[in-house]
Scaffold this active site. Structure first.
Site, PDB file in Angstrom:
ATOM      1  N   LYS A 126       0.864  -1.187   0.000  1.00  0.00           N
ATOM      2  CA  LYS A 126       0.000   0.000   0.000  1.00  0.00           C
ATOM      3  C   LYS A 126       0.892   1.225   0.000  1.00  0.00           C
ATOM      4  O   LYS A 126       2.040   1.160   0.458  1.00  0.00           O
ATOM      5  CB  LYS A 126      -0.886   0.002   1.247  1.00  0.00           C
ATOM      6  CG  LYS A 126      -2.092   0.890   1.148  1.00  0.00           C
ATOM      7  CD  LYS A 126      -3.273   0.209   0.463  1.00  0.00           C
ATOM      8  CE  LYS A 126      -4.407   1.172   0.213  1.00  0.00           C
ATOM      9  NZ  LYS A 126      -5.600   0.504  -0.317  1.00  0.00           N
ATOM     10  N   ASP A 166      -7.024   4.351  -4.542  1.00  0.00           N
ATOM     11  CA  ASP A 166      -7.713   4.238  -3.255  1.00  0.00           C
ATOM     12  C   ASP A 166      -8.324   5.617  -3.016  1.00  0.00           C
ATOM     13  O   ASP A 166      -8.516   6.375  -3.981  1.00  0.00           O
ATOM     14  CB  ASP A 166      -6.726   3.830  -2.142  1.00  0.00           C
ATOM     15  CG  ASP A 166      -7.404   3.466  -0.819  1.00  0.00           C
ATOM     16  OD1 ASP A 166      -7.953   2.356  -0.717  1.00  0.00           O
ATOM     17  OD2 ASP A 166      -7.410   4.294   0.107  1.00  0.00           O
TER      18      ASP A 166
HETATM   19  P1  NDP Z   1     -12.970   7.913  -2.913  1.00  0.00           P
HETATM   20  O1  NDP Z   1     -11.902   8.896  -2.707  1.00  0.00           O
HETATM   21  O2  NDP Z   1     -13.510   7.700  -4.274  1.00  0.00           O
HETATM   22  O3  NDP Z   1     -14.212   8.237  -1.954  1.00  0.00           O
HETATM   23  C1  NDP Z   1     -14.047   8.285  -0.573  1.00  0.00           C
HETATM   24  C2  NDP Z   1     -15.384   8.734   0.045  1.00  0.00           C
HETATM   25  O4  NDP Z   1     -15.278   8.604   1.453  1.00  0.00           O
HETATM   26  C3  NDP Z   1     -15.682  10.192  -0.238  1.00  0.00           C
HETATM   27  O5  NDP Z   1     -17.074  10.386  -0.254  1.00  0.00           O
HETATM   28  C4  NDP Z   1     -15.035  10.891   0.959  1.00  0.00           C
HETATM   29  O6  NDP Z   1     -15.601  12.147   1.257  1.00  0.00           O
HETATM   30  C5  NDP Z   1     -15.345   9.900   2.063  1.00  0.00           C
HETATM   31  N1  NDP Z   1     -14.321  10.024   3.109  1.00  0.00           N
HETATM   32  C6  NDP Z   1     -12.976   9.869   2.964  1.00  0.00           C
HETATM   33  N2  NDP Z   1     -12.346  10.083   4.121  1.00  0.00           N
HETATM   34  C7  NDP Z   1     -13.320  10.371   5.006  1.00  0.00           C
HETATM   35  C8  NDP Z   1     -13.313  10.681   6.385  1.00  0.00           C
HETATM   36  N3  NDP Z   1     -12.166  10.742   7.075  1.00  0.00           N
HETATM   37  N4  NDP Z   1     -14.520  10.903   6.996  1.00  0.00           N
HETATM   38  C9  NDP Z   1     -15.683  10.842   6.286  1.00  0.00           C
HETATM   39  N5  NDP Z   1     -15.742  10.552   4.976  1.00  0.00           N
HETATM   40  C10 NDP Z   1     -14.586  10.331   4.357  1.00  0.00           C
HETATM   41  O7  NDP Z   1     -12.412   6.536  -2.300  1.00  0.00           O
HETATM   42  P2  NDP Z   1     -12.912   5.050  -2.544  1.00  0.00           P
HETATM   43  O8  NDP Z   1     -14.378   5.028  -2.768  1.00  0.00           O
HETATM   44  O9  NDP Z   1     -12.021   4.444  -3.553  1.00  0.00           O
HETATM   45  O10 NDP Z   1     -12.547   4.365  -1.156  1.00  0.00           O
HETATM   46  C11 NDP Z   1     -13.496   4.280  -0.063  1.00  0.00           C
HETATM   47  C12 NDP Z   1     -13.053   3.184   0.894  1.00  0.00           C
HETATM   48  O11 NDP Z   1     -13.006   1.926   0.192  1.00  0.00           O
HETATM   49  C13 NDP Z   1     -11.665   3.357   1.524  1.00  0.00           C
HETATM   50  O12 NDP Z   1     -11.690   2.808   2.830  1.00  0.00           O
HETATM   51  C14 NDP Z   1     -10.792   2.493   0.635  1.00  0.00           C
HETATM   52  O13 NDP Z   1      -9.615   2.071   1.296  1.00  0.00           O
HETATM   53  C15 NDP Z   1     -11.727   1.336   0.370  1.00  0.00           C
HETATM   54  N6  NDP Z   1     -11.393   0.522  -0.788  1.00  0.00           N
HETATM   55  C16 NDP Z   1     -11.339   1.086  -2.035  1.00  0.00           C
HETATM   56  C17 NDP Z   1     -11.032   0.296  -3.127  1.00  0.00           C
HETATM   57  C18 NDP Z   1     -11.080   0.812  -4.514  1.00  0.00           C
HETATM   58  O14 NDP Z   1     -11.013  -0.003  -5.439  1.00  0.00           O
HETATM   59  N7  NDP Z   1     -11.231   2.099  -4.742  1.00  0.00           N
HETATM   60  C19 NDP Z   1     -10.681  -1.127  -2.965  1.00  0.00           C
HETATM   61  C20 NDP Z   1     -10.866  -1.640  -1.621  1.00  0.00           C
HETATM   62  C21 NDP Z   1     -11.186  -0.816  -0.588  1.00  0.00           C
HETATM   63  P3  NDP Z   1     -14.785  13.491   0.890  1.00  0.00           P
HETATM   64  O15 NDP Z   1     -14.964  13.674  -0.570  1.00  0.00           O
HETATM   65  O16 NDP Z   1     -15.413  14.552   1.723  1.00  0.00           O
HETATM   66  O17 NDP Z   1     -13.343  13.218   1.284  1.00  0.00           O
END
Ligand code: NDP
Length: 453
Positions: A126, A166
């Site tokens: 990572k 991510d």
């Molecule tokens: P994105 O950046 O596309 O979206 C993240 C979302 O979560 C946004 O709506 C963001 O809001 C919100 N968010 C992020 N940090 C926080 C926080 N501290 N408190 C509240 N809301 C928060 O990321 P992903 O959708 O790709 O990832 C989401 C989760 O899924 C993560 O945990 C990631 O590790 C996990 N994941 C992702 C994978 C992938 O293929 N993308 C694979 C496996 C797991 P804002 O815009 O306000 O920051």
């Protein structure tokens, strides 16, 4: 926790100070693995557990870049190459101001087990940076990505370490990173996944994590003779995972009713249909706006701002049968878990990584909630990344249907593997133990074969 597990954790905490998320991730694994170590003294003798918690390599570097006002900015970049026993390091890059070494280590550690569960030949890693893409121009994001890759390219390659996206790293960032890698190395190779479709990407990669978390939930529901049809679903986040989890819930006849971001959440009691989802995709992916704007377009929906001063997340008080946490780590604490259970939620499938605190997980397990931990439930993303690597190696592209069908069968297999392993180790229905033990056994056996390295 047993005395042996406590003693082990005391060592981990002393050796890795100030890394609470990493301690949390290791503790969960250690608790699950005690019965395995009792059954397999050979793992204890070879110190597999002590070795598996130690990254093979940690790389940390300066990322200087110039913003649109001509000012020099400095961020910190890192890549944790955790374990390569079953394949090249594989795992995403996170760009978010909260990123620190402890968070990247927790994510890399979880990735080792998750990747093993997919059955594809991928080790775990990572990386990321404390850079915040929010509010930056495309030019600034490109400048940062180029500087980040100017160091990272020394450490990655198609057969040694293959990063992906991510939080904060989507198609735009992968494009800039790949462009710089190619310029520096003169190699057009499968060194990143999540690439654009016309330059080596795989169909269904953007959809894979969200779809996979819903496929996993569907398998859990089936064990009780149930389906998604008509179920109220609370989804957190509004990024990549949240959007495609919502799309798949709609495909399966469920009723998604929420989205959130770090500023707050919306509730749409009429249900979020395909048109509303398309609006959110445009809002977040093209306009790069905030979820609050949903209520401007759909005034019947409500918005509630996040309140960092309270000891719960009000999103989880929205009544539902299925919860799909898809934002970030530790977004469901013990209070939220109790509220979900009290309101009738009985299925939780984690799209995000480690979104539930350990005492929250205990609430789910004690109340017999169908609880799919992230390392199993969100493995669909990295699984399709693995399929992207295979297509790159063969220099061909599979159709949308082909990839989706492979993703579906991988998720069905992961569910079955976790279910059967939990049962074999005397904890039927406990997908946490199932995932941790099944993932561990695959990596541990490879490490045993490869000697003390
Ligand atoms: P994105 O950046 O596309 O979206 C993240 C979302 O979560 C946004 O709506 C963001 O809001 C919100 N968010 C992020 N940090 C926080 C926080 N501290 N408190 C509240 N809301 C928060 O990321 P992903 O959708 O790709 O990832 C989401 C989760 O899924 C993560 O945990 C990631 O590790 C996990 N994941 C992702 C994978 C992938 O293929 N993308 C694979 C496996 C797991 P804002 O815009 O306000 O920051």
């Amino acid at each position: 926790m047993s005395g042996a597990a406590w003693a082990f954790m005391e060592d981990v905490i002393a050796k890795n100070p100030g890394e609470p998320e990493f301690h949390q991730a290791v503790q969960e694994i250690v608790e699950s693995l005690m019965p395995v170590l009792e059954r397999h003294p050979e793992y204890r003798k070879a110190k597999i557990l002590e070795r598996i918690i130690e990254p093979e390599r940690v790389i940390m570097f300066r990322v200087p870049w110039v913003d649109d006002r001509g000012e020099v900015q400095v961020n910190r970049g890192m890549r944790v190459e955790y374990n390569s026993a079953i394949g090249p390091y594989k795992g995403g890059l996170r760009f978010h101001p909260s990123v620190n070494l402890g968070i990247i280590k927790f994510l890399g550690f979880e990735q080792v087990f998750k990747n093993a569960l997919t059955t594809l030949p991928m080790g775990g890693g990572k990386g990321g940076s404390d850079f915040d893409p929010k509010g930056k121009s495309d030019n600034e994001v490109m400048s940062f990505c180029q500087s980040f890759m100017s160091e990272l390219f020394h450490h990655i390659c198609g057969n040694c370490d293959v990063p992906a996206g991510d939080i904060g790293v989507g198609g735009r960032e992968i494009g800039f990173l790949f462009g710089q890698y190619k310029k520096l190395t003169r190699q057009f190779e499968g060194v990143l996944t999540g690439k654009g479709l016309n330059w080596g990407g795989s169909l269904i990669r953007p959809e894979a994590t969200g779809y996979g978390a819903v496929y996993f939930a569907e398998e859990m529901l089936k064990t009780r003779g149930e389906s998604f049809a008509g179920k109220r679903c609370v989804v957190s986040g509004s990024g990549n995972v949240a959007q495609f989890a919502t799309e798949k819930v709609l495909d399966l006849g469920g009723k998604p009713i929420t989205f959130s971001d770090s500023s707050g959440f919306i509730v749409d009691e009429d249900g979020i249909d395909r048109d509303k989802l398309a609006f959110v995709m445009h809002l977040k992916n093209v306009k790069r706006g905030r979820i609050k704007e949903y209520t401007d377009k759909y005034p019947k929906a409500t918005y509630q701002a996040a309140d960092p001063k309270v000891d719960h997340n009000a999103l989880w008080a929205v009544k539902c049968e299925v919860a799909l946490p898809s934002a970030t780590q530790n977004e469901i604490n013990i209070n939220d878990a109790n509220t979900l259970v009290k309101n009738g939620c009985y299925c939780v499938s984690e799209g995000a990584n480690m979104p539930t605190t350990p005492d929250g997980v205990n609430v789910f397990l004690e109340n017999k909630v169908l609880y799919g931990p992230g390392k199993a439930a969100n493995a669909g993303g990295v699984a399709v990344s693995g399929l992207e690597m295979s297509q790159n190696s063969m220099r061909l592209s599979w159709s949308r249907e082909e990839v989706d069908q492979k993703l579906h069968s991988i998720m069905v297999n992961i569910h079955e593997n976790c279910r059967a392993t939990a049962e074999e180790y005397g904890t039927p229905g406990n997908y946490v133990n199932g995932a941790n033990i099944a993932g561990f056994l695959k990596v541990a056996n490879a490490m045993m074969d490869q000697g003390v390295v």
